[in-house]
Design an enzyme around this catalytic site. Structure first.
Site, PDB file in Angstrom:
ATOM      1  N   GLY A  38       0.569  -5.452   0.520  1.00 17.80           N
ATOM      2  CA  GLY A  38      -0.796  -5.310  -0.329  1.00 17.80           C
ATOM      3  C   GLY A  38      -0.388  -5.989  -1.545  1.00 17.80           C
ATOM      4  N   ASP A  58      -1.258  -7.465   7.437  1.00 18.04           N
ATOM      5  CA  ASP A  58      -2.608  -7.499   7.259  1.00 18.04           C
ATOM      6  C   ASP A  58      -3.087  -7.948   6.051  1.00 18.04           C
ATOM      7  OD1 ASP A  58      -1.219  -5.364   6.067  1.00 18.04           O
ATOM      8  OD2 ASP A  58      -3.023  -3.902   6.037  1.00 18.04           O
ATOM      9  N   GLY A 107       0.882  -1.302   0.041  1.00 18.15           N
ATOM     10  CA  GLY A 107       0.023  -0.047  -0.074  1.00 18.15           C
ATOM     11  C   GLY A 107       0.982   1.397  -0.083  1.00 18.15           C
ATOM     12  N   GLU A 134       5.689  -5.487   7.514  1.00 19.20           N
ATOM     13  CA  GLU A 134       5.339  -4.626   8.370  1.00 19.20           C
ATOM     14  C   GLU A 134       5.647  -4.329   9.873  1.00 19.20           C
ATOM     15  OE1 GLU A 134       2.618  -5.721   5.114  1.00 19.20           O
ATOM     16  OE2 GLU A 134       3.705  -6.948   6.402  1.00 19.20           O
TER      17      GLU A 134
END
Length: 358
Positions: free
Chosen positions: A122, A153, A74, A145
């Site tokens: 992502g 995530d 992301g 992350e």
């Protein structure tokens, strides 16, 4: 990379089009490693809708433009700015992205993805939930992350928790990049196809009958596949399972320290360089994911945790060190594992007031 040079694609940061019976989606922000934005997520959704309704399309192919990789994740600079401003853009993006991840996992047509080069965060979300996940000689897959004060995530807690043994625990905590063989071993990819053979495979996918299904797609992939180069997971599997099977980060670190192994020393050092808060939240999320019935439950839990991360100092410090000042020297707060108690971890598990799926 554009494997189908005769296909006319339309769009801006996401290009899409059709060649033969194949729907094509191309992430098109190569200067930022195809990092995802909210308009990109929306464009992917629109393309998936269009292809799903078209009876002439047998399968979908996801690729990324540029030589460096499929997708680096992301757009974390936007997260940083949104969190600082409190304007809700970060939450809007994550809501749309997580719903897209769930959509890919249940897509009604074969979803093929070429996981070339950097496939992280992502980028894993738009690939490892797909039905036909292809890695190649250049693949560098990671959920990094914890190094930016965040946690895995995009439904990664579901994927990591279902990796064989403790491979997912290692991946989630250390954030280290892995190659093609280890991505397959961990269940994040299916087959290895040399980069030089991807264009031929893409062309063959365009010739599928319109009523083709997963078996026909698998047959084409198998015809192009080769044995993957040797990775690290098979050789170190016993050590990984032995050391990462504990339910506290402190126990994992102690177990790694007791090993006389360069591999153990390296992964321990990688892990302990990450945010102590992120490490403890990540391990708790992974263990909760093992008890979860489905991907959507994990995505819901991850989304709830993001509401807390935007109020956590390490998130802003990690992004500052990685992409704002680029000094690669984050100053975590708290700075040590023993200072991260339940009072810090538990708020990440508070249900979100606006759930994703209900």
């Amino acid at each position: 990379m554009r494997y189908l040079t005769t296909t006319e694609l339309t769009g801006e940061d996401v290009l899409s089009g059709r060649q033969g019976s194949l729907g094509v989606i191309l992430l098109n922000r190569p200067r930022v490693l195809n990092s995802l934005s909210l308009p990109m997520v929306q464009a992917i959704g629109e393309a998936l809708d269009r292809f799903e309704k078209d009876p002439a399309i047998a399968a979908v192919l996801m690729t990324g433009e540029g030589e460096r990789g499929l997708c680096a994740g992301g757009d974390i600079r936007t997260f940083y700015e949104s969190g600082k401003a409190g304007d809700g853009r970060a939450a809007d993006f994550l809501r749309a992205e997580y719903r897209m991840n769930a959509r890919i996992a249940t897509y009604s047509k074969p979803y093929v993805v070429f996981m070339e080069g950097i496939t992280m965060g992502g980028g894993v979300g738009v690939s490892s939930h797909g039905s036909h996940r292809i890695v190649t000689d250049t693949t560098k897959l990671a959920m990094p992350e914890t190094g930016i004060g965040f946690f895995p995530d995009i439904g990664a807690t579901w994927l990591l928790a279902r990796a064989p043994g403790e491979l997912g625990t290692l991946m989630g905590l250390t954030g280290e990049a892995i190659g093609a063989a280890d991505a397959i071993e961990a269940g994040f990819a299916d087959r290895f196809v040399p980069a030089s053979a991807l264009a031929t495979l893409a062309e063959s996918l365009t010739t599928l009958p319109a009523n083709a299904g997963p078996a026909e797609v698998s047959a084409l992939v198998e015809a192009a596949a080769k044995p993957a180069p040797v990775g690290e997971f098979v050789e170190n599997r016993a050590l990984i399972d032995r050391c990462f099977g504990f339910d506290t980060v402190e126990q994992i670190a102690a177990a790694l320290a007791a090993e006389e192994s360069a591999f153990a020393t390296r992964v321990r050092s990688a892990m302990l360089a990450k945010s102590p808060t992120s490490l403890k939240v990540t391990l708790a999320l992974l263990r909760a994911a093992r008890r979860s019935p489905d991907l959507e439950t994990c995505l819901e839990r991850e989304f709830a945790a993001t509401a807390q991360i935007l109020h956590t100092p390490d998130f802003y410090e990690g992004i500052r060190a990685a992409i704002i000042d680029k000094d690669r020297n984050p100053r975590w707060s708290p700075a040590s594992l023993d200072a991260v108690g339940p009072q810090i971890v538990e708020p990440f598990f508070k249900p979100h007031p606006q759930p994703l799926f209900s």
